[in-house]
Design a protein around this motif. Structure first.
Motif, mmCIF file in Angstrom:
data_model
loop_
_atom_site.group_PDB
_atom_site.id
_atom_site.type_symbol
_atom_site.label_atom_id
_atom_site.label_comp_id
_atom_site.label_asym_id
_atom_site.label_seq_id
_atom_site.Cartn_x
_atom_site.Cartn_y
_atom_site.Cartn_z
ATOM 1 N N TYR A 11 0.829 -1.209 0.000
ATOM 2 C CA TYR A 11 0.000 0.000 0.000
ATOM 3 C C TYR A 11 0.868 1.265 0.000
ATOM 4 C CZ TYR A 11 -3.051 3.652 1.965
ATOM 5 O OH TYR A 11 -3.722 4.831 2.215
ATOM 6 N N TYR A 12 1.850 1.307 0.893
ATOM 7 C CA TYR A 12 2.731 2.489 0.945
ATOM 8 C C TYR A 12 3.461 2.662 -0.386
ATOM 9 C CZ TYR A 12 2.181 2.604 6.090
ATOM 10 O OH TYR A 12 1.682 2.681 7.353
ATOM 11 N N ALA A 13 3.918 1.529 -0.956
ATOM 12 C CA ALA A 13 4.638 1.602 -2.236
ATOM 13 C C ALA A 13 3.713 2.131 -3.335
ATOM 14 C CB ALA A 13 5.173 0.224 -2.603
ATOM 15 N N ALA A 14 2.455 1.646 -3.339
ATOM 16 C CA ALA A 14 1.507 2.102 -4.355
ATOM 17 C C ALA A 14 1.255 3.599 -4.230
ATOM 18 C CB ALA A 14 0.195 1.332 -4.214
ATOM 19 N N ARG A 15 1.333 4.112 -3.019
ATOM 20 C CA ARG A 15 1.105 5.540 -2.798
ATOM 21 C C ARG A 15 2.357 6.370 -3.046
ATOM 22 N NH1 ARG A 15 -3.468 7.130 -2.369
ATOM 23 N NH2 ARG A 15 -5.140 6.416 -1.013
ATOM 24 N N GLY A 16 3.511 5.700 -3.220
ATOM 25 C CA GLY A 16 4.761 6.442 -3.365
ATOM 26 C C GLY A 16 5.278 6.951 -2.034
ATOM 27 N N TRP A 17 4.894 6.272 -0.948
ATOM 28 C CA TRP A 17 5.337 6.674 0.388
ATOM 29 C C TRP A 17 6.493 5.787 0.815
ATOM 30 C CZ3 TRP A 17 -0.177 6.869 3.123
ATOM 31 C CH2 TRP A 17 -0.927 7.893 2.507
ATOM 32 N N ASP A 18 7.243 6.244 1.830
ATOM 33 C CA ASP A 18 8.349 5.405 2.311
ATOM 34 C C ASP A 18 7.800 4.317 3.242
ATOM 35 O OD1 ASP A 18 7.983 6.458 4.862
ATOM 36 O OD2 ASP A 18 9.742 7.760 4.792
ATOM 37 N N SER A 19 8.709 3.501 3.771
ATOM 38 C CA SER A 19 8.247 2.329 4.523
ATOM 39 C C SER A 19 7.594 2.715 5.854
ATOM 40 C CB SER A 19 9.417 1.382 4.771
ATOM 41 O OG SER A 19 10.396 2.062 5.538
ATOM 42 N N GLU A 20 7.762 3.960 6.255
ATOM 43 C CA GLU A 20 7.058 4.429 7.458
ATOM 44 C C GLU A 20 5.725 5.092 7.115
ATOM 45 O OE1 GLU A 20 7.817 3.942 10.812
ATOM 46 O OE2 GLU A 20 9.055 2.469 9.746
ATOM 47 N N GLY A 21 5.412 5.099 5.835
ATOM 48 C CA GLY A 21 4.131 5.675 5.423
ATOM 49 C C GLY A 21 4.177 7.184 5.254
ATOM 50 N N LYS A 22 5.367 7.707 4.991
ATOM 51 C CA LYS A 22 5.504 9.165 4.842
ATOM 52 C C LYS A 22 5.438 9.557 3.373
ATOM 53 C CE LYS A 22 8.480 12.869 6.585
ATOM 54 N NZ LYS A 22 8.977 13.443 5.321
ATOM 55 N N PRO A 23 4.552 10.459 3.004
ATOM 56 C CA PRO A 23 4.479 10.938 1.618
ATOM 57 C C PRO A 23 5.824 11.526 1.165
ATOM 58 C CG PRO A 23 2.503 11.590 2.778
ATOM 59 C CD PRO A 23 3.433 11.000 3.811
#
Lengths: 159, 602
Positions: free
Chosen positions: B579-591
């Motif tokens: 999910y984070y990868a699909a959003r382009g976020w890092d592994s901590e969920g940061k945009p």
């Protein structure tokens, strides 16, 4: 025979779509205050569409009340000649259904959209029907009068 | 000109009311509702404030199409920091306050500060005032009935909001912003109610809006789902959810099939108790039922409901199989201004603690077994009034578990502090991920993913396997963007099978005059989800908060069509990475930086 818009409050969901489409058809805008039909909700489980009955359930009191002769019966349909209206609001007081308003320099009342009332066309529940006034259940008009009487000082006249 | 390029600001501290310009750029990039509210909160809400202090900011924003002729477009979004989750707060309701705000000439209403005594806000076009109120202490039925006189639309709180109950809702003309405790935010501001009435023309860009409205009106009423959706309401699929999927959470999620569901099934009760349908403003597909009890112990009960989630929370979740008790419980929640989902789940949690001996009769003041209708009704009252154990439960299940201690947290069902709706995520793995990632806590409406898991398809998605984690990360992200877009436009998600995404550019263009492609509209939804995440990060939430309660990760489903299924922590972590990868976020969920830059530029 004159076909009119007849409310069936037991089917009304209070979605008020009639109040959206009415001013759009007449004025090409959305403005609930300019609707010629209003849905009032006097109780949690009662919503009642209120509009002109064109003489059914009343004596067309508005016609006699108008000092300018601006309101006339045209083949059974009650019409207001806006050019003659001086906004005295005598008709507003006279109408037992609270179905006429004077607002922004104009008298507002149902004109049946020239025979295809849009409020009926967009009422998915059949809470409004376009039918022969003679055939309509007279009890509905009495109920409408009563509901409006309790409500109008707060609602109809303050528009 | 469709948009009003301004926002009304009510400052309860300074007792001042003024307007602020909203730029053309901001409105054309956000359109309204959820996207606009998120952008405004990003700029205006300071992080780490006490959500029940005057520092919290309430924003109310009608959807972009709210107040147009588009059927169902009535939704109005409310925003504030949530006292339940201490994070991103949004809740959407379908009253008429949105169209009235737009008719007054405002694209949004912001409320800051705190009244020193109970007040109400009245807005009529350019006239707006902060008034003393004599409605404090009144329930929501009475409050909206009194305040709506004169043709006003209203948003008000009940006793629960006044008492800062963290699962309190806001009542909007008979509809509710149920979730995340926004009623308590109003209560903390000593703000009982808002009444709005406008008389400016709303002019739409297109010439033939009636034709477009007609087309969508017919799409709605001719859709195959129309008949059952309007006849039985949102609970229409309750039996199927039990018998075919086995994902109807029951007995505080100890079970996933409710055997005693006969009476709470709308096919049983709608013909017997529903006297008519109710609708949100502008909706020609009424899903509300006017439930009326004419005789017996609960004679006089009148409630617009119970809808599907309530049939779970005040039914299966607490093992209540008596539909009259359920309707009465629903009415009490509505009158007190309580979220039915959080209230029922919190009481179900307390019932499990009682049966496990963690709470005793002395702690509770009464016997609190599953299935005890009188106890259910009494607990609702205790929560609303913060009386006895109700004072603890009024904090919501997460905080209540911490107060009670004794390993109570093991039995509290929540994500980020918000109690979940009626989809047993152990047998719906996309929904499990969506509960974890939802910025406001366990919610079905941030993603609507239950629909895909349950039926295997929707819109461009096909062959969705509810027991698989495969591809869920990207699919959930996309669905969150779609749902944020609906909340931005204000059309109803319960009609999303009619308002498919491809149809939305036509509506936006007709109403606002702005041309968007499907992708561009979805990007507005996507960016809105970046903002919600950024706000949560500022509040100190981390990847650890994108989690699921132990009941979902450790206890498997014991019976029915989903028997043996659970969602392990490992499975969740794999889906979260995706999910984070699909959003382009890092592994901590940061945009990422570009996303932050785009948000800052709004």
């Amino acid at each position: 025979m004159v076909k009119i818009v007849v409310p069936h409050p037991e089917k009304c969901t209070f979605c008020r779509y009639c109040e959206l489409i009415c001013p759009y058809f007449h004025e090409h805008v959305v403005n609930l205050r300019k609707s010629r039909i209003n849905v009032i909700r006097p109780a949690y489980d009662l919503s009642f569409p209120v509009t002109c009955t064109h003489g059914y359930g009343c004596d067309k009191e508005c016609i006699d009340a108008c000092p300018e002769g601006a309101i006339r019966d045209v083949d059974g349909i009650v019409k207001i000649d806006e050019d003659l209206c001086l906004e005295c609001a005598s008709c507003v007081d006279a109408c037992p259904f609270g179905a006429i308003k004077i607002y922004k320099g104009k008298a507002w009342k149902c004109d049946l959209c020239g025979g295809n009332p849009r409020c009926v066309a967009f009422c998915s529940q059949g809470a409004l029907t376009y039918e022969d006034g003679e055939e309509a259940d007279k009890q509905i008009f009495e109920e409408m009068k009563k509901v409006v009487e309790d409500w109008r000082k707060d609602y109809v006249l303050q528009l | 000109m469709y948009f009003n390029y301004r926002m009304l600001i009510v400052d309860l501290d300074e007792k001042e009311i003024y307007t602020e310009e909203l730029s053309k750029k901001l409105l054309e990039n956000t359109l309204g509702g959820c996207a606009l509210g998120a952008a405004l909160q990003y700029k205006n809400l300071k992080p780490n404030i006490d959500p029940l202090s005057g520092d919290n900011v309430i924003i109310i924003a009608p959807g972009a199409l709210t107040g147009s002729l588009i059927p169902t477009a009535s939704k109005t979004a409310f925003f504030a920091k949530s006292p339940l989750t201490n994070g991103w707060g949004e809740a959407v309701a379908g009253g008429s306050i949105g169209v009235e705000l737009r008719s007054c000439g405002y694209e949004a209403l912001m409320i800051k500060g705190k009244g020193d005594q109970p007040v109400q806000i009245r807005i009529e076009n350019d006239e707006a005032g902060i008034e003393d109120t004599d409605l404090w202490g009144k329930d929501t039925y009475e409050c909206s009935e009194k305040l709506s006189r004169g043709g006003f639309s209203t948003a008000c709180i009940g006793i629960a909001g006044e008492n800062l109950v963290k699962i309190a809702s806001i009542e909007c003309d008979g509809r509710q912003t149920g979730r995340i405790g926004l009623g308590a935010v109003m209560g903390s501001k000593r703000l009982k109610a808002i009444a709005v009435k406008g008389s400016r023309d709303i002019e739409m860009a297109g010439k033939n809006i009636e034709g477009i409205a007609r087309k969508w009106y017919l799409n709605l009423i001719n859709h195959p789902s129309y008949k059952d959706d309007t006849k039985y309401g949102s609970g229409e699929f309750l039996d199927w959810m039990n018998s075919e999927r086995g994902t109807f959470p029951t007995k505080n999620w100890q079970k996933s099939v409710f055997e005693d569901r006969k009476e709470i099934d709308p096919y049983y009760w709608a013909p017997r108790y529903s006297v008519k349908n109710n609708a949100c403003f502008s909706c020609t597909k009424p899903c509300g039922k006017m439930f009326t009890i004419k005789e017996g112990k609960y004679a006089g009960t009148k409630v617009d409901g119970p809808e599907y989630e309530t049939l779970y929370s005040l039914g299966g979740e607490v093992c209540n199989s008596d539909i009259e008790v359920l309707a009465k419980a629903n009415e009490l929640c509505d009158r007190y201004g309580l979220d039915t989902i959080s209230t029922g789940v919190t009481i179900g949690f307390a019932m499990e603690l009682y049966e496990r001996g963690i709470l005793t009769k002395e702690d509770v003041g009464l016997k609190l077994n599953f299935g005890d209708g009188d106890a259910l009704l009494e607990m609702i009252r205790k929560i609303a009034y913060r009386e006895g154990i109700g004072d603890t439960l009024a904090e919501g299940s997460a905080q209540a578990a911490r107060i009670i201690g004794k390993n109570a947290e093991r039995y509290a069902i929540h994500v980020k502090g918000l109690e979940p709706p009626a989809y047993d995520a152990r047998g719906l793995k996309g929904m499990a991920l969506a509960f974890a990632t939802s910025p406001r806590g366990a919610c079905h409406l941030r993603s609507g993913f239950y629909g895909l898991d349950l039926t295997g398809k929707w819109w461009k998605f096909e062959n969705v396997d509810r027991f698989s984690t495969e591809g869920k990360g990207e699919a959930v992200a996309t669905m969150e963007d779609v749902m944020s877009l609906y909340d931005t436009l204000g059309v109803c998600k319960f009609s999303r099978h009619v308002y498919l995404v491809e149809g939305l550019p036509e509506l936006v263009k007709a109403v606002t005059g702005l041309k968007f492609s499907v992708e561009e509209l979805l990007h507005i939804g996507e960016r809105t989800n970046w903002i919600k995440k950024l706000i949560n990060l500022k509040e100190g939430l981390t990847r650890k908060d994108d989690s699921l309660p132990p009941r979902m990760t450790e206890d498997e489903i014991k019976e029915g069509p989903s028997k043996g299924s659970k969602i392990t922590v490992e499975e969740l972590q794999i889906m979260l990475d995706d999910y984070y990868a699909a959003r382009g976020w890092d592994s901590e969920g940061k945009p990422n930086e570009e996303q932050v830059k785009e948000v800052d530029a709004l």
